[in-house]
Design a protein around this motif. Structure first.
Motif, PDB file in Angstrom:
ATOM      1  N   ALA A  91       0.835  -1.213   0.000  1.00  0.00           N
ATOM      2  CA  ALA A  91       0.000   0.000   0.000  1.00  0.00           C
ATOM      3  C   ALA A  91       0.862   1.252   0.000  1.00  0.00           C
ATOM      4  N   ILE A  92       1.945   1.248   0.773  1.00  0.00           N
ATOM      5  CA  ILE A  92       2.850   2.400   0.793  1.00  0.00           C
ATOM      6  C   ILE A  92       3.448   2.620  -0.599  1.00  0.00           C
ATOM      7  N   TYR A  93       3.882   1.554  -1.224  1.00  0.00           N
ATOM      8  CA  TYR A  93       4.510   1.677  -2.546  1.00  0.00           C
ATOM      9  C   TYR A  93       3.513   2.224  -3.571  1.00  0.00           C
ATOM     10  N   ARG A  94       2.280   1.736  -3.543  1.00  0.00           N
ATOM     11  CA  ARG A  94       1.295   2.218  -4.518  1.00  0.00           C
ATOM     12  C   ARG A  94       1.014   3.702  -4.336  1.00  0.00           C
ATOM     13  N   ALA A  95       0.894   4.132  -3.086  1.00  0.00           N
ATOM     14  CA  ALA A  95       0.612   5.552  -2.839  1.00  0.00           C
ATOM     15  C   ALA A  95       1.786   6.429  -3.285  1.00  0.00           C
ATOM     16  N   VAL A  96       3.004   5.995  -2.980  1.00  0.00           N
ATOM     17  CA  VAL A  96       4.182   6.779  -3.390  1.00  0.00           C
ATOM     18  C   VAL A  96       4.274   6.849  -4.910  1.00  0.00           C
ATOM     19  N   LYS A  97       4.011   5.741  -5.574  1.00  0.00           N
ATOM     20  CA  LYS A  97       4.085   5.721  -7.035  1.00  0.00           C
ATOM     21  C   LYS A  97       3.013   6.607  -7.661  1.00  0.00           C
ATOM     22  N   ARG A  98       1.822   6.624  -7.048  1.00  0.00           N
ATOM     23  CA  ARG A  98       0.739   7.446  -7.582  1.00  0.00           C
ATOM     24  C   ARG A  98       1.095   8.934  -7.545  1.00  0.00           C
ATOM     25  N   HIS A  99       1.821   9.346  -6.534  1.00  0.00           N
ATOM     26  CA  HIS A  99       2.186  10.767  -6.402  1.00  0.00           C
ATOM     27  C   HIS A  99       3.496  11.086  -7.111  1.00  0.00           C
ATOM     28  N   ASN A 100       4.035  10.116  -7.847  1.00  0.00           N
ATOM     29  CA  ASN A 100       5.248  10.337  -8.633  1.00  0.00           C
ATOM     30  C   ASN A 100       6.388  10.848  -7.752  1.00  0.00           C
ATOM     31  N   ILE A 101       6.584  10.171  -6.640  1.00  0.00           N
ATOM     32  CA  ILE A 101       7.645  10.524  -5.705  1.00  0.00           C
ATOM     33  C   ILE A 101       8.656   9.389  -5.693  1.00  0.00           C
ATOM     34  N   ARG A 102       9.932   9.776  -5.599  1.00  0.00           N
ATOM     35  CA  ARG A 102      11.000   8.791  -5.564  1.00  0.00           C
ATOM     36  C   ARG A 102      11.604   8.745  -4.168  1.00  0.00           C
ATOM     37  N   PHE A 103      11.984   7.542  -3.736  1.00  0.00           N
ATOM     38  CA  PHE A 103      12.670   7.403  -2.458  1.00  0.00           C
ATOM     39  C   PHE A 103      14.082   7.958  -2.578  1.00  0.00           C
ATOM     40  N   ALA A 104      14.584   8.462  -1.476  1.00  0.00           N
ATOM     41  CA  ALA A 104      15.904   9.085  -1.486  1.00  0.00           C
ATOM     42  C   ALA A 104      16.994   8.033  -1.487  1.00  0.00           C
ATOM     43  N   SER A 105      18.019   8.291  -2.320  1.00  0.00           N
ATOM     44  CA  SER A 105      19.244   7.507  -2.285  1.00  0.00           C
ATOM     45  C   SER A 105      20.352   8.519  -2.081  1.00  0.00           C
ATOM     46  N   SER A 106      20.642   8.838  -0.843  1.00  0.00           N
ATOM     47  CA  SER A 106      21.506   9.964  -0.508  1.00  0.00           C
ATOM     48  C   SER A 106      22.946   9.662  -0.859  1.00  0.00           C
ATOM     49  N   VAL A 107      23.660  10.681  -1.330  1.00  0.00           N
ATOM     50  CA  VAL A 107      25.056  10.560  -1.725  1.00  0.00           C
ATOM     51  C   VAL A 107      25.842  11.645  -1.019  1.00  0.00           C
ATOM     52  N   LEU A 108      26.903  11.220  -0.341  1.00  0.00           N
ATOM     53  CA  LEU A 108      27.758  12.158   0.373  1.00  0.00           C
ATOM     54  C   LEU A 108      28.981  12.451  -0.483  1.00  0.00           C
ATOM     55  N   TYR A 109      29.180  13.716  -0.756  1.00  0.00           N
ATOM     56  CA  TYR A 109      30.315  14.118  -1.562  1.00  0.00           C
ATOM     57  C   TYR A 109      31.332  14.820  -0.679  1.00  0.00           C
TER      58      TYR A 109
END
Length: 420
Positions: free
Chosen positions: A379-397
């Protein structure tokens, strides 16, 4: 005369005494066999005494109670009364009552037979009548006391079986109480039988058993300290009803699994990887126990990480996640008695944390729990996908030198932190 290989008796007096003893023993054996024979006169006397002592009506009545009353109750009385209350004959009190009466009647027949044997031995074979009567009385008491203890145990076991059927969660406590009552019943029965058999111990005997020296007492105490601790801990766990066989538990030392056996000295736990751990009860006595089998509700808590670019979409996403979970999970608790929330909980360097905290009317163990948890994730995945939101993949530079046209820095090192 020769009495053995390589030996001779040269004492004439000793030889005479041996021969006399053999003759005397032979004469006693002959007299014994003669005493066991009954002539016609003695047979008539025995028959007269038996006729005056035995009442045929009593014997017939006891025979009916012994072998006829139970079939009559099962095939005549039970079809009438059992149908009214939907009884099962094998588990009905009607069977128990009539079976008890039948067994008591059979014991009475055995006592009758013993009395008849006493009459035959005392009047026909000249045995000591007083001794035989006391022996018969003692045997009668032993029979009735042993049978009475057995029937009390049957009643107790039936009562405990009914209590466990009504409340299976009390299995461990009821099992231990049942065993303790068995010990009490058997001990009292043994004391009564010892009293009948006149098994007594004098004061000197008791003193010799219990009077140990100070050094012996200390050695025994030190040797049995751990055993006593395990025994007391096992008794405490069983009577306190903290957990019982079959419960899913988690102890304070992080040991978790299904309880397989609770013994006097140790407890067996089958872990979720199918290994069996044997834990001394002394180690469990002071540990905290989480009994998951007795928890009726569960919680699913999940942390999500989103990109800063999607910060404006998060307020609209959160109620949609809760509604999606509610639609696919009928056991959801949304009446306000438990938390039901999805919150943006802070700011991190490379992501925005969101916490989903929802509760369900399900135990936190078993297949249903894990299937429900999977539905929440979906259910969480479907709701996130519906709102066109991406999960964070943080990168430290780590800036080492100047940057390039593509936004990357030459010679930089990159460490990726996975989002959920």
């Amino acid at each position: 005369m020769p009495i053995g290989k390589g030996y001779q008796v040269h004492d004439v007096g000793l030889e005479t005494r041996i021969q006399s003893g053999l003759l005397l023993a032979g004469g006693q054996i002959i007299q014994l066999f003669e005493s066991l024979t009954i002539d016609s006169h003695e047979f008539k006397s025995i028959a007269t005494v038996l006729g005056n002592s035995v009442h045929l009506f009593d014997v017939l009545f006891l025979f009916i109670l012994s072998f006829i009353i139970v079939p009559v109750a099962q095939y005549i009385l039970f079809p009438v009364f059992g149908r009214l209350v939907s009884w099962d004959w094998e588990r009905s009190w009607l069977k128990f009552i009539f079976t008890t009466i039948a067994q008591a009647a059979r014991l009475a027949l055995i006592v009758y037979a013993i009395d008849c044997l006493v009459i035959v031995l005392s009047f026909g074979m000249n045995f000591d009548a007083e001794y035989l009567r006391s022996l018969a009385l003692g045997l009668t008491k032993i029979l009735y006391i042993t049978w009475g203890a057995y029937r009390i145990t049957v009643i107790k076991n039936n009562m405990f079986a009914g209590a466990i059927a009504r409340d299976p969660k009390r299995l461990g406590k009821l099992f231990m109480v049942n065993k303790m009552l068995d010990i009490v019943i058997y001990s009292l029965t043994a004391l009564l039988l010892m009293d009948i058999l006149d098994v007594e111990m004098g004061a000197s005997g008791l003193t010799s058993i219990f009077a140990l020296g100070s050094m012996s007492t200390l050695m025994v105490g030190l040797a049995t300290k751990d055993l006593a601790e395990m025994f007391v801990s096992g008794l405490t766990m069983s009577t306190s009803d903290r957990f019982c066989v079959g419960d899913a538990v988690e102890f304070g030392d992080q040991t978790s699994g299904i309880v397989q056996d609770i013994g006097w000295m140790q407890t067996k736990v089958r872990k979720y990887d199918e290994t069996v751990v044997v834990i001394p009860n002394g180690q469990l006595g002071m540990q905290r126990v989480h009994n998951l089998s007795r928890i009726e509700r569960c919680r699913v808590k999940q942390e999500l990480r989103f990109r800063y670019e999607d910060a404006d979409k998060i307020p609209l996403l959160l109620p949609d996640i809760l509604q999606e979970i509610k639609n696919v999970c009928p056991e959801s608790i949304t009446d306000g008695s438990r938390p039901w929330r999805a919150l943006w909980t802070g700011y991190e360097d490379y992501y925005l944390p969101v916490t989903i905290d929802v509760h369900f009317d399900l135990p936190p163990i078993g297949q249903k729990y894990w299937e429900n948890r999977q539905r929440v994730m979906e259910a969480i995945y479907r709701a996130v996908k519906r709102h066109n939101i991406r999960f964070a993949s943080s990168v430290l530079y780590e800036n080492v030198s100047g940057g390039g046209a593509d936004g990357n820095f030459p010679g930089m090192s990159k460490r990726a932190k996975s989002g959920v």
